[in-house]
Every structure is written in structure tokens, then in C-alpha cells.
Design an enzyme around this catalytic site. Sequence first.
Site, short mmCIF file in Angstrom:
data_model
loop_
_atom_site.label_atom_id
_atom_site.label_comp_id
_atom_site.label_asym_id
_atom_site.label_seq_id
_atom_site.Cartn_x
_atom_site.Cartn_y
_atom_site.Cartn_z
N HIS A 1 0.61 -1.14 0.00
CA HIS A 1 0.02 0.02 0.08
C HIS A 1 0.77 1.35 0.14
CE1 HIS A 1 -3.95 2.23 1.09
NE2 HIS A 1 -4.16 1.44 0.27
N LYS B 1 2.72 4.69 -1.30
CA LYS B 1 2.71 5.57 -2.50
C LYS B 1 3.93 6.18 -2.16
CE LYS B 1 -1.52 4.61 -1.17
NZ LYS B 1 -2.57 4.64 0.11
N ASP C 1 16.49 10.24 -8.28
CA ASP C 1 17.83 10.30 -8.28
C ASP C 1 18.55 10.13 -7.00
OD1 ASP C 1 17.81 11.03 -11.05
OD2 ASP C 1 18.00 13.15 -10.60
#
Length: 211
Positions: free
Chosen positions: A146, A148, A153
Site C-alpha cells: 500500500h 505510495k 535520483d
Amino acid sequence: MMWKAVGLSLLAFSFTVEVLSWVRRRNKAKKILNEVIFFPSEMGCVEHLLGPSKLYPCFCALPHGVETSLSRLLRHLLSATSSLDLCVFAFSSIDLCRAVLALHKKGVIIRVLSDKDYIAITGSQIGYLRKAGICVRSDVGSVYMHHKFAVVDESLLITGSLNWTLTAVQGNMENLIVTMEPELVRPFIQEFNRLWEINDPARTLFNSTSA
């Protein structure tokens, strides 16, 4: 003697001004990015970020030249020059998919980790990423992947409640934090690498055949 003292004072003053100017420039250069982005995003055209707008101007009906939550997110993603590690529960936003594909085309190394139950849902963009040659892995655990977050870089973290879906971008109350604070970026790099390793298909196949 008086003129000599005045000259030395002026020289010292000039040196002090130069030092202060250098310190200000140095502090400005060291300023660390910290930004909060709220959704739903305002409506606006993002073709100037994703397409060759100088050669082919966009004539869509959306407002042009406006800064929106989505355009701010896209700018941060498209700032990648070497790598992008993406760990998202659901990924169905076409605009965000185009941004990732654009980075891949420029040679940015991209790794994507997503939830196994949501990779193949209707509207998922994961298939397009795989077709383009981007390495994608799905979690093998019994619980939802779950997360996100994205790491650009290995120095810029984008994380929050936002799923990479059209509904979340345009219809939900969501938030993102964008930061370059090393103390915050580093744990997400470590977590991504940990998840990437344990969800290696070769490792899963080895464990299943040796059981």
C-alpha cells in the site's frame, strides 16, 4: 598615517562585504527543498511538460499556462536525470505514465514496484511500462503493498496519500510531501531496496522449487 588607516578600513569593509555575499550565496545553494502539494488538482493542460509543445502547440480546451498540483508533481518527476524508484499501490493515471515513459526514453533507470492485485485491474498503466522495457515487480506477500512513494535520483522523495490514479488526482482530497531532507529520503531508499530484493521473481521461483 590617517590616509593609510582609511585605506585599510575601506579594504577591510570591502573584504567583509565580499565574505557576507559569499555566505549568502552558499546558504542559498544549500537550501533544501521541502514542499507540500494538495489534491484534487486544479484542471490545466500539461502537454507543455509531456509533449513537444514548441513544435506542436496544444489546442485542448483545458486552461494553458497554469500551475496545478498535477503539474507540480510532474515537474518533480521529470527532474530525474539518473534514476526513479517508484513504489505505488495503484497506477492508472495516463499523464503520470507518460512522464515515466518519457524518463525511460531519456535513459533514466526506472524500477517500479506495485501491488499484485492491482497491477492487472482495468485501466492500469503497468502493462505499458512493461511493454516499454521498464522493470516492474509485484509484491508476493499476503497483505497489500500500500505504499505510495517515489525516489528521484536517490535524493528527492515524493510521498503521501496519493495513489497514481485519475480519481485520486482529480477527485480526492489527497496530499504529497516533496523533500530532499537526507534523513527522510534515506529510509525510503532502504525500504525500496528491501522490497525490491524480496520480491525478485527469481528468488520466489527458487523458494517454491526448493520447498
